[in-house]
Design a protein around this motif. Structure first.
Motif, PDB file in Angstrom:
ATOM      1  N   ALA A  78      31.732   2.592 -13.806  1.00 49.03           N
ATOM      2  CA  ALA A  78      31.671   3.462 -12.543  1.00 49.03           C
ATOM      3  C   ALA A  78      32.636   2.885 -11.614  1.00 49.03           C
ATOM      4  CB  ALA A  78      30.503   3.690 -12.216  1.00 49.03           C
ATOM      5  N   ASN A  79      33.942   2.437 -11.825  1.00 52.47           N
ATOM      6  CA  ASN A  79      34.660   2.027 -11.217  1.00 52.47           C
ATOM      7  C   ASN A  79      35.944   2.877 -10.934  1.00 52.47           C
ATOM      8  OD1 ASN A  79      36.893  -1.012 -10.925  1.00 52.47           O
ATOM      9  ND2 ASN A  79      36.960   0.720  -9.595  1.00 52.47           N
ATOM     10  N   ASN A  80      35.554   4.093 -10.353  1.00 54.36           N
ATOM     11  CA  ASN A  80      36.373   5.089 -10.130  1.00 54.36           C
ATOM     12  C   ASN A  80      37.238   5.260  -9.041  1.00 54.36           C
ATOM     13  OD1 ASN A  80      33.274   5.984 -11.451  1.00 54.36           O
ATOM     14  ND2 ASN A  80      34.833   6.429 -12.941  1.00 54.36           N
ATOM     15  N   GLN A  81      37.552   4.338  -8.102  1.00 55.35           N
ATOM     16  CA  GLN A  81      38.488   4.532  -7.148  1.00 55.35           C
ATOM     17  C   GLN A  81      38.697   3.281  -6.637  1.00 55.35           C
ATOM     18  OE1 GLN A  81      35.115   6.310  -4.574  1.00 55.35           O
ATOM     19  NE2 GLN A  81      35.658   4.728  -3.232  1.00 55.35           N
ATOM     20  N   GLU A  82      40.181   3.001  -5.821  1.00 53.15           N
ATOM     21  CA  GLU A  82      40.476   1.885  -5.734  1.00 53.15           C
ATOM     22  C   GLU A  82      40.051   1.510  -4.111  1.00 53.15           C
ATOM     23  OE1 GLU A  82      41.058   0.775  -8.573  1.00 53.15           O
ATOM     24  OE2 GLU A  82      42.552  -0.435  -7.503  1.00 53.15           O
ATOM     25  N   HIS A  83      39.568   2.481  -3.388  1.00 57.32           N
ATOM     26  CA  HIS A  83      39.246   2.382  -1.872  1.00 57.32           C
ATOM     27  C   HIS A  83      38.119   1.323  -2.110  1.00 57.32           C
ATOM     28  CE1 HIS A  83      38.366   3.153   2.206  1.00 57.32           C
ATOM     29  NE2 HIS A  83      37.136   3.610   1.930  1.00 57.32           N
ATOM     30  N   ARG A  84      37.821   0.294  -1.252  1.00 61.83           N
ATOM     31  CA  ARG A  84      36.742  -0.478  -1.117  1.00 61.83           C
ATOM     32  C   ARG A  84      35.973  -0.753  -2.659  1.00 61.83           C
ATOM     33  NH1 ARG A  84      33.084   0.267   3.988  1.00 61.83           N
ATOM     34  NH2 ARG A  84      32.081  -1.565   2.782  1.00 61.83           N
ATOM     35  N   ARG A  85      37.111  -0.950  -3.276  1.00 62.13           N
ATOM     36  CA  ARG A  85      36.595  -1.227  -4.840  1.00 62.13           C
ATOM     37  C   ARG A  85      35.655  -2.278  -5.078  1.00 62.13           C
ATOM     38  NH1 ARG A  85      41.590  -3.532  -8.633  1.00 62.13           N
ATOM     39  NH2 ARG A  85      42.607  -4.590  -7.059  1.00 62.13           N
ATOM     40  N   MET A  86      35.703  -3.453  -4.152  1.00 55.27           N
ATOM     41  CA  MET A  86      35.093  -4.592  -4.364  1.00 55.27           C
ATOM     42  C   MET A  86      33.473  -4.714  -3.718  1.00 55.27           C
ATOM     43  SD  MET A  86      38.084  -7.496  -4.048  1.00 55.27           S
ATOM     44  CE  MET A  86      37.369  -8.843  -5.013  1.00 55.27           C
ATOM     45  N   THR A  87      33.579  -3.524  -2.851  1.00 60.62           N
ATOM     46  CA  THR A  87      32.335  -3.456  -2.096  1.00 60.62           C
ATOM     47  C   THR A  87      31.351  -2.214  -2.226  1.00 60.62           C
ATOM     48  OG1 THR A  87      33.430  -2.969  -0.072  1.00 60.62           O
ATOM     49  CG2 THR A  87      32.501  -5.342  -0.531  1.00 60.62           C
ATOM     50  N   SER A  88      32.192  -1.181  -2.685  1.00 61.87           N
ATOM     51  CA  SER A  88      31.322   0.102  -2.507  1.00 61.87           C
ATOM     52  C   SER A  88      30.247   0.098  -3.693  1.00 61.87           C
ATOM     53  CB  SER A  88      32.224   1.313  -2.705  1.00 61.87           C
ATOM     54  OG  SER A  88      33.007   1.352  -4.146  1.00 61.87           O
ATOM     55  N   SER A  89      29.459   1.229  -3.459  1.00 60.21           N
ATOM     56  CA  SER A  89      28.394   1.512  -4.269  1.00 60.21           C
ATOM     57  C   SER A  89      28.465   2.846  -5.027  1.00 60.21           C
ATOM     58  CB  SER A  89      27.108   1.236  -3.879  1.00 60.21           C
ATOM     59  OG  SER A  89      25.904   1.664  -4.656  1.00 60.21           O
ATOM     60  N   SER A  90      28.722   2.981  -6.136  1.00 59.94           N
ATOM     61  CA  SER A  90      28.714   4.410  -6.783  1.00 59.94           C
ATOM     62  C   SER A  90      27.235   4.675  -7.213  1.00 59.94           C
ATOM     63  CB  SER A  90      29.425   4.142  -8.308  1.00 59.94           C
ATOM     64  OG  SER A  90      30.756   3.510  -8.048  1.00 59.94           O
ATOM     65  N   GLU A  91      26.988   5.824  -6.420  1.00 62.58           N
ATOM     66  CA  GLU A  91      25.524   6.037  -6.461  1.00 62.58           C
ATOM     67  C   GLU A  91      25.372   7.613  -7.080  1.00 62.58           C
ATOM     68  OE1 GLU A  91      22.923   5.008  -4.073  1.00 62.58           O
ATOM     69  OE2 GLU A  91      24.452   3.134  -4.013  1.00 62.58           O
ATOM     70  N   MET A  92      24.555   7.432  -8.177  1.00 62.69           N
ATOM     71  CA  MET A  92      24.523   8.457  -9.178  1.00 62.69           C
ATOM     72  C   MET A  92      23.114   8.333  -9.914  1.00 62.69           C
ATOM     73  SD  MET A  92      26.682   7.175 -12.010  1.00 62.69           S
ATOM     74  CE  MET A  92      27.978   6.190 -11.179  1.00 62.69           C
ATOM     75  N   ASN A  93      22.780   9.529 -10.498  1.00 64.60           N
ATOM     76  CA  ASN A  93      21.395   9.395 -11.189  1.00 64.60           C
ATOM     77  C   ASN A  93      21.692   8.980 -12.745  1.00 64.60           C
ATOM     78  OD1 ASN A  93      22.473  11.584 -12.779  1.00 64.60           O
ATOM     79  ND2 ASN A  93      21.610  13.227 -11.683  1.00 64.60           N
ATOM     80  N   GLU A  94      20.579   8.584 -13.456  1.00 69.48           N
ATOM     81  CA  GLU A  94      20.902   7.932 -14.696  1.00 69.48           C
ATOM     82  C   GLU A  94      21.447   8.929 -15.624  1.00 69.48           C
ATOM     83  OE1 GLU A  94      20.120   5.229 -15.320  1.00 69.48           O
ATOM     84  OE2 GLU A  94      19.639   4.928 -17.608  1.00 69.48           O
ATOM     85  N   ARG A  95      21.232  10.231 -15.631  1.00 66.38           N
ATOM     86  CA  ARG A  95      22.084  10.997 -16.802  1.00 66.38           C
ATOM     87  C   ARG A  95      23.511  10.921 -16.671  1.00 66.38           C
ATOM     88  NH1 ARG A  95      22.600  17.578 -16.659  1.00 66.38           N
ATOM     89  NH2 ARG A  95      24.199  17.271 -18.504  1.00 66.38           N
ATOM     90  N   THR A  96      23.742  11.077 -15.295  1.00 69.01           N
ATOM     91  CA  THR A  96      25.244  11.073 -14.907  1.00 69.01           C
ATOM     92  C   THR A  96      26.068   9.580 -15.443  1.00 69.01           C
ATOM     93  OG1 THR A  96      25.042  12.588 -13.181  1.00 69.01           O
ATOM     94  CG2 THR A  96      26.890  11.396 -12.979  1.00 69.01           C
ATOM     95  N   LEU A  97      25.316   8.703 -15.265  1.00 66.56           N
ATOM     96  CA  LEU A  97      25.448   7.142 -15.594  1.00 66.56           C
ATOM     97  C   LEU A  97      25.818   7.115 -17.087  1.00 66.56           C
ATOM     98  CD1 LEU A  97      26.142   4.082 -14.419  1.00 66.56           C
ATOM     99  CD2 LEU A  97      23.560   3.629 -15.195  1.00 66.56           C
ATOM    100  N   ARG A  98      24.812   7.579 -17.732  1.00 64.00           N
ATOM    101  CA  ARG A  98      24.969   7.413 -19.193  1.00 64.00           C
ATOM    102  C   ARG A  98      26.058   8.433 -19.900  1.00 64.00           C
ATOM    103  NH1 ARG A  98      21.517   3.805 -22.112  1.00 64.00           N
ATOM    104  NH2 ARG A  98      20.035   3.160 -20.816  1.00 64.00           N
TER     105      ARG A  98
END
Ligand code: BGC
Length: 753
Positions: free
Chosen positions: A156-176
Motif C-alpha cells: 500500500a505504498n501508492n504515492q510518493e508524497h510523504r511516503r516515509m511517514t504517511s499512513s494508508s488508511e483502509m478497511n481489511e477487504r480493500t487491503l486484501r
C-alpha cells in the motif's frame, strides 16, 4: 546447507549476528571472513541493472555501470504476456549473474491507485490480478539463474508524497483484495528470495513494524520463506521491526540499528532466538547465491539490446487508429518532436538505468522522414518561427507523426505529479498540426495516463509507454507494420483528473484515506458507468479478431478445484497478430466486473486458435470481513470473455459449490435480511416473513407491488423491532432470537466437521 548455516550461527558472536541484519554500505551485506560468510551485493531493478561501483545512492543520482534498459513496468504490464515477463526476467537474471549481483530489487508491484503517483511508471497495473501474475513470471525468470528478487514495496505504498511517514488508511477487504493480492500471488507462485517492506504505515502502523503483515500474513498465511528487507532508510524502531519479521535493514543506520539489537538482547527485551532466525534467513539467501557461483554468466549487451527492442514491440498500445497506421515507407512522412530523436524511455529515481545505447525512431527509420523539433523536451518555449516550421513540415508531408510525451521531471521517484496533462507546449502543437494535417499520428512516451484534449482531431495514437532503450526501433517497426501492436492498457486512461476514484483523497497527508475502497481503476469507472478516454484492457491491432464458443470444462466449480475456460478466436483480418483474451467475473459485493484471467496468443490471418484460461475459486471469491476469509456470496456467477474491460464479446454462467459460510452471531440486532441470506436461517426466516405478510394483509389479497414493498421494508428490520411493530411480544422475540441462534450453531457445527 541447513546444518552448515545452523553451525555458523552457533559460532557467531552477538555483535556479528546483529551486524548481519543491516548492510555494510548502500548495496552490500556484511561478510564474516572467519566463518566464511561472503559479502554479497544487491542492486536496483526492476527493468535493468543499476549497479553502482563507487559511491552509492538510492535515488538514482550517482552513476551506475552501463547496462541494458528494458521497458519499464508500465510498459511490460501492457504486454499482458506472462512468457514475455519470464523471458525478460531471465535476461536480467543473466546480467545479474555476470555482474555479481545476488538480488535484483524488483519487481515493483504497488497498485496504481491514482494516475498521479510519481512511480506509476515503475508499477504494473491498477489491477491486482494482472500485477500479480506478471510479477510472478518475472520473478521466475530472474530466479532461474539463482539470483534473488525483491517484490516491492510491500504494501500500500501508492504515492510518493510523504511516503516515509504517511499512513494508508483502509478497511481489511480493500487491503486484501486490492493492495495485498499481487504480493500474495507472487509469493505463492514464485517464491521470491526476498520481499521489500515499504516506507509507509498502514492504518497507523509502519509496515516494517507490523507482525501481522510481515509474519502472520506474509510468512504464516502465504508461506514466504526468504528474508524481508526494508526499503532504503525505512526502519524506524529497529528492535520492533526485527520482532515483527523485518530481517535486514538497508542500507545501514550508522550502526545504531545493530547497537539497538545488541542492547535489546542483553537487557532481555529481545529473545536471541528471534535474532538467530533473522540471521538464518539472511544466510540462507547469501549461500544460495554464493554456492551457485559456478553458474556465473557473460552476457552480450548488443544481443540484449535487440531483446529490449523486441519486448518493447509487444508492449506498445495502439489507442486509436482511423485507417492511418501502418504507414507505407514510400509515403512522405514528417517526424515532429524531440522524442523522435531521443525518446523518453525510462523514469527517474532508483530505477534509472545508465542505458548502454538508445536508438530513436528517427535513427531507426530507413525511409528518412522529414524532421522538425516543434517543442522542447525540457519544457522551455521555442520561438514562433520554430513552431511555425514544425507545423509547415507536418503540413507539407503526407503524414505527420508527432513524438510527444511527459518530460523527465514529471515522472520520478520522490514526488507525485500535480496534474494529468502533457506540457501545454505539446498539447498546443498537436492541436495546431492536426488543424492542417488530417493524417496526424501521435506517438506517446509516458509512464502514466494523460488527458488528450486533441484526441478527436488526430487519426492515430500509439502509446509506447516508457519502452526502454530499444523503443525507437520498436516504434519504427510498429509505425510501418513490420510488427503489429498487441499491447493492452493495464490501467484506465480517464477523461480528466477529476474523474479519478481517489481524486478527493489524493495525496492526503499524514493519513491517506482510501475511501474509494475496492473501487480502484476500472472497477470504479464501471460501477459508475462513466465515460473514460480509454478503458482498462483496451488496445487495437492491425487485424480483427472474432470470438466464439465460450466453454467451461465443468458446469460448476467447487472449493479447491479449478475449471478451464476456453474460447475460440479467429483472426479475420489480413495481418498476423496477437490477441489477448481477457476473462472477467462479476463481483457479488459491488457493481463491477473484475479481471479473473487472461491469455495472449499469436494468430495468423484466417486461423482460429483456442484460448484456455484456468480459473480457481478466487476468480469468484471476495474478501469477506464477517468470515475473515475469501468467500463466494452468490450461487451463480457470470463469466465474460472480453477484448477489453468495456468490450465484452461472450458470457456464460457458472454454478458455485462452496462449503464456506460465515457466522452471523445471531442476536436481537440481526436483521431479517441477514437471516434470510444465511443458509442456516433462510428457511425459518422465509416462514416468518410469510407470517408477517399475512398479518399485514389480514388475509386479503395484496398486489405484487405491495408485497414487494412490504418485503423490502421487512428485510431491514432487526429482530428486536418486531414487538414495537406489533408482530410479536418481547418474550416471543427473545424466543425467536434463541431459535435462530440455535439453528445457526447447529449449522456451523455441521459445516466445521
Ligand atoms: C526505493 C526502492 C529502491 C531502493 C534502493 C528506495 O528509495 O524506494 O525501490 O529499491 O531505494 O535504491
Amino acid at each position: 546447507m541447513k546444518e552448515k548455516i545452523k553451525e555458523i550461527i552457533g559460532k557467531m558472536t552477538l555483535e556479528e549476528k546483529a551486524g548481519m541484519c543491516s548492510g555494510q554500505d548502500t548495496w552490500r551485506l556484511k561478510s564474516v571472513d572467519r566463518l566464511g560468510i561472503p559479502t554479497v551485493m544487491v542492486a536496483d531493478g526492476p527493468h535493468g541493472l543499476r549497479k553502482q561501483e563507487a559511491k552509492g545512492d538510492n535515488l538514482g543520482i550517482y552513476d551506475s555501470i552501463k547496462a541494458v534498459c528494458f521497458p519499464a513496468g508500465c510498459a511490460v504490464a501492457a504486454s499482458f504476456d506472462k512468457e514475455l515477463l519470464e523471458f525478460m526476467g531471465g535476461l536480467l537474471g543473466e546480467e545479474c549473474r555476470a555482474e555479481g549481483v545476488s538480488v535484483l530489487l524488483g519487481p515493483a508491484i504497488n497498485i496504481k491507485r491514482s494516475p498521479l503517483c510519481g512511480r506509476n511508471f515503475e508499477y504494473l497495473s491498477e489491477d491486482p490480478l494482472l500485477a500479480g501474475i506478471l510479477a510472478a513470471a518475472y520473478v521466475k525468470g530472474v530466479q532461474k539463474h539463482e539470483v534473488g528478487t525483491s517484490p516491492k514495496h510491500y504494501a500500500a505504498n501508492n504515492q510518493e508524497h510523504r511516503r516515509m511517514t504517511s499512513s494508508s488508511e483502509m478497511n481489511e477487504r480493500t487491503l486484501r483484495e486490492i493492495y495485498l493480492t499481487a504480493f500474495e500471488t507472487v509469493v505463492k507462485e514464485s517464491k521470491p528470495w526476498t520481499v521489500m517492506s515499504s516506507y509507509n504505515k498502514i492504518n497507523g502502523e509502519y509496515v516494517g513494524e507490523s507482525y501481522r503483515l510481515l509474519t502472520d500474513i506474509l510468512r504464516n498465511e502465504w508461506g514466504f520463506d526468504g528474508f524481508v528487507v526494508s526499503d532504503w532508510g525505512a526502519v524506524d524502531l529497529r528492535v520492533q521491526a526485527l520482532k515483527a519479521g523485518l530481517d535486514l535493514e538497508m542500507p545501514y543506520s550508522d550502526g545504531s540499528g545493530d547497537r539497538d539489537l545488541i542492547e535489546a538482547v542483553k537487557n532481555g527485551k529481545l529473545d536471541e532466538a528471534v535474532l538467530d532466525k533473522a540471521v538464518e534467513r539472511i544466510l540462507n539467501i547469501i549461500f544460495r547465491y554464493a554456492d551457485a557461483r559456478g553458474k556465473d554468466a557473460e552476457f552480450d549487451c548488443e544481443k540484449h539490446h535487440g531483446y529490449a527492442a523486441h519486448i518493447a514491440k509487444k508492449c506498445a498500445v495502439l489507442l486509436k487508429n482511423e485507417n492511418l497506421l501502418p504507414l507505407s515507407r514510400k509515403s512522405k512522412v514528417a517526424y515532429i518532436g524531440p522524442y523522435a530523436q531521443k525518446p523518453r524511455f525510462q523514469g527517474g529515481g532508483s530505477s534509472h538505468i545508465n542505458a548502454h545505447k538508445v536508438v530513436g525512431a528517427y535513427e531507426a527509420a530507413s525511409n528518412t522522414p522529414a524532421y522538425a523539433q516543434g517543442f522542447a523536451a525540457d519544457g522551455k518555449p521555442l520561438s514562433e518561427e520554430e513552431i511555425k516550421l514544425a507545423v509547415e513540415t507536418a503540413k507539407n508531408a503526407d503524414v505527420a507523426v508527432i513524438f510527444a510525451g511527459l518530460p523527465d521531471s514529471y515522472e520520478t521517484e520522490g514526488y507525485d505529479r500535480s496534474h494529468m496533462r502533457l506540457p501545454d507546449s505539446q498539447n498546443e502543437l498537436i492541436a495546431k498540426i492536426a488543424e492542417v494535417q488530417p493524417n496526424t499520428a501521435v506517438v506517446l512516451h509516458l509512464g502514466s495516463p494523460v488527458e488528450m484534449p486533441w484526441i478527436d482531431k488526430v487519426a492515430a495514437v500509439l502509446n509506447m509507454y516508457l519502452g526502454g532503450e530499444g523503443c525507437g526501433e520498436a516504434a519504427d517497426a510498429l509505425i510501418y507494420g513490420d510488427a503489429n501492436p498487441s499491447g493492452r492498457l493495464p490501467e484506465t486512461f480517464p477523461l480528466r483528473l477529476e474523474d479519478t476514484p481517489c481524486y478527493l483523497d489524493f495525496p492526503g497527508d499524514e493519513k491517506v484515506y482510501y475511501s474509494e475502497g475496492t473501487h480502484v481503476g476500472y472497477r470504479y469507472y464501471d460501477a459508475k458507468n462513466m465515460e473514460v478516454l480509454f478503458p482498462f484492457g483496451h488496445g487495437l491491432s492491425y487485424t480483427d479478431f472474432e470470438y466464439s464458443d465460450l466453454e467451461f470444462s465443468a458446469d460448476k466449480i467447487s472449493d479447491g478445484e479449478k475449471i478451464t475456460v476456453s474460447v475460440q478466436v479467429k483472426n479475420t483480418g489480413n495481418f498476423e497478430g496477437e490477441e489477448t483474451v481477457q476473462i472477467y467475473t462479476d463481483s457479488a459485493q459491488n457493481k463491477y466486473r473484475r479481471l479473473a484471467g487472461f491469455k495472449k496468443q499469436n494468430i495468423k490471418p484466417g486461423e482460429t486458435k483456442t484460448f484456455e484460461i484456468e480459473l480457481d475459486m478466487r476468480a469468484f471469491e471476495e474478501f469477506d470481513e464477517r468470515l475473515s476469509d475469501w468467500f463466494c456470496e452468490k450461487d451463480v456467477y457470470t463469466v465474460y470473455a472480453a477484448h477489453s474491460s468495456r468490450d465484452i464479446r461472450l458470457e456464460k454462467q457458472i454454478k458455485i459449490n462452496t462449503t464456506k459460510t460465515f457466522n452471523l452471531n445471531v442476536n436481537r440486532n440481526t436483521t431479517l435480511g441477514q437471516l434470510l441470506d444465511h443458509p442456516a436461517t433462510k428457511e425459518a426466516t422465509s416462514a416468518l416473513l410469510a407470517k408477517m405478510g399475512a398479518a399485514v394483509s389480514k388475509g386479503e389479497e395484496v398486489s405484487e407491488e405491495v408485497r414487494q414493498m412490504l418485503r423490502g421494508m421487512a428485510l431491514s428490520l432487526p429482530l428486536r423491532s418486531l414487538p414495537s411493530l406489533g408482530f410479536a411480544s418481547r418474550e416471543q422475540i427473545d424466543g425467536l432470537t434463541a431459535q435462530m441462534k440455535a439453528l445457526e450453531e447447529k449449522f456451523m457445527q455441521k459445516e466445521n466437521k
